[in-house]
Each structure stands twice: as structure tokens, then as C-alpha cells.
Write an enzyme that holds these catalytic residues in place. Sequence first.
Site, PDB file in Angstrom:
ATOM      1  N   GLN A   1       0.946  -1.305   0.017  1.00 40.00           N
ATOM      2  CA  GLN A   1      -0.074   0.109   0.120  1.00 40.00           C
ATOM      3  C   GLN A   1       0.743   1.188  -0.108  1.00 40.00           C
ATOM      4  O   GLN A   1       0.565   2.251  -0.928  1.00 40.00           O
ATOM      5  CB  GLN A   1      -1.034   0.043   1.237  1.00 40.00           C
ATOM      6  CG  GLN A   1      -1.962  -1.108   1.019  1.00 40.00           C
ATOM      7  CD  GLN A   1      -2.735  -1.372   2.219  1.00 40.00           C
ATOM      8  OE1 GLN A   1      -3.086  -0.388   3.227  1.00 40.00           O
ATOM      9  NE2 GLN A   1      -3.230  -2.658   2.786  1.00 40.00           N
TER      10      GLN A   1
ATOM     11  N   GLU B   1      -9.479   0.634   3.949  1.00 41.33           N
ATOM     12  CA  GLU B   1      -8.935   1.796   3.347  1.00 41.33           C
ATOM     13  C   GLU B   1      -7.373   1.281   2.879  1.00 41.33           C
ATOM     14  O   GLU B   1      -6.915   0.499   3.610  1.00 41.33           O
ATOM     15  CB  GLU B   1      -8.589   2.895   4.156  1.00 41.33           C
ATOM     16  CG  GLU B   1     -10.038   3.626   4.516  1.00 41.33           C
ATOM     17  CD  GLU B   1     -10.818   4.494   3.483  1.00 41.33           C
ATOM     18  OE1 GLU B   1     -10.044   4.669   2.477  1.00 41.33           O
ATOM     19  OE2 GLU B   1     -11.860   4.601   3.647  1.00 41.33           O
ATOM     20  N   CYS B   2      -7.063   1.786   1.839  1.00 44.57           N
ATOM     21  CA  CYS B   2      -5.444   1.256   1.396  1.00 44.57           C
ATOM     22  C   CYS B   2      -4.408   2.188   1.885  1.00 44.57           C
ATOM     23  O   CYS B   2      -3.231   2.061   1.576  1.00 44.57           O
ATOM     24  CB  CYS B   2      -5.568   1.688  -0.098  1.00 44.57           C
ATOM     25  SG  CYS B   2      -5.735   3.290  -0.728  1.00 44.57           S
ATOM     26  N   GLY B   3      -4.943   3.293   2.501  1.00 46.66           N
ATOM     27  CA  GLY B   3      -4.002   3.973   2.965  1.00 46.66           C
ATOM     28  C   GLY B   3      -3.583   5.447   2.472  1.00 46.66           C
ATOM     29  O   GLY B   3      -3.134   6.175   2.955  1.00 46.66           O
TER      30      GLY B   3
END
Length: 186
Positions: free
Chosen positions: A33, A141-143
Amino acid sequence: MHTQWHCILQVQLPLCDVYVDIELWNSNPEMYQYATKVEPTWRALKQLNVDVWITGRRRSQGGQRDRLEILERTDSGTIKVNPLAYWDWGEVWEYIHKCEVPYNHLLDKGYKSVGDVHSTAKVDANASEREGRWKGKKQSECGMHTFSFSEAAQSPLSDHPHTSNCDNKREEEHKAVSEARASEEL
């Protein structure tokens, strides 16, 4: 994109060849990520000297987004604008169809949210929008929207075996590609 929408699309590719390890998303999801989402986003915002970042996030997507406000300020002072924060899935689709906005056609095939191939799954019609993302994982969330600018500046990439060739040459190559694409768009 430039012909119909009269805009230039700036693409920020990962600096390092993280795709050599095709299972990196599974063996080290934080590194994946960071390398594919956080670092390119941070670099684009920094290089382009962005004051305002417009997103398509909405409260109706749930998870960490359920208290989303229209305006946010990042730790670096960048303003994030979430103009669709109070829209729901139906309002988005109504607008897409009414204004003929292009969209990913996987959404017509049972996907409600589209991300990387490993974190995107079909869901049934009654499922929540982001239920197909990171299916079976405790993540939403992916970040990209949760990173701290100060943390993003501290790159963990040099510690990863497949990123040891991550140097200025790679960054220069990406910059040259971006500049070439931009000049083609004009």
C-alpha cells in the site's frame, strides 16, 4: 481524456518495481500500500505543490468514511475537498447517467467498488458498497486517505529486497514519461 474533458491527466507511477513480488500485497500489505498508493500520492501532491485535493469519497461508503466532512485539512496544510461526502450510491449513479460521466464497466458486472485486482470482489446487489474490497480482511482503506505526510516522507522502500534499485534514475524515468504524456495532451 483531454479531448472530451479538456484536462491533463498526471500519472504518478510507483518509484520502485514492487510488482516483481506479485504476492507483496499478501506477504506485506503495508509495504504494498505504501509503494503503490501512499508514496505516489504523497510525491504527486508534493511535486505539483497541491494546495487543494479533490476526492470522490462519500459517507455512504461506510467504514472510516462514515463521518467524512466536505472539507478536511491534512497535517501538511493541504485542503481535501470531498464534494460528494453527503451523496449516496443512487445519487452518484443518477448523476453519472444524466451527465454521461465515464465509469469503470466492472460496476455493471457486480462490482460496487473497484480497486486493485487482489482487493476487489463481486458482491450481491444488497451488499454495502465497499464490502467487496479487501474481502475477508480487517481493512477498509488502502492508506491513500489515511496517511500522514510526515510519515509518507519516511520511505520504508529501501528496506524491501525488491526495491533496492529504487534510486533517482527511476524517478527521472517517471518524470520524463509524465512530461512526455503532458506534452502529448497539449
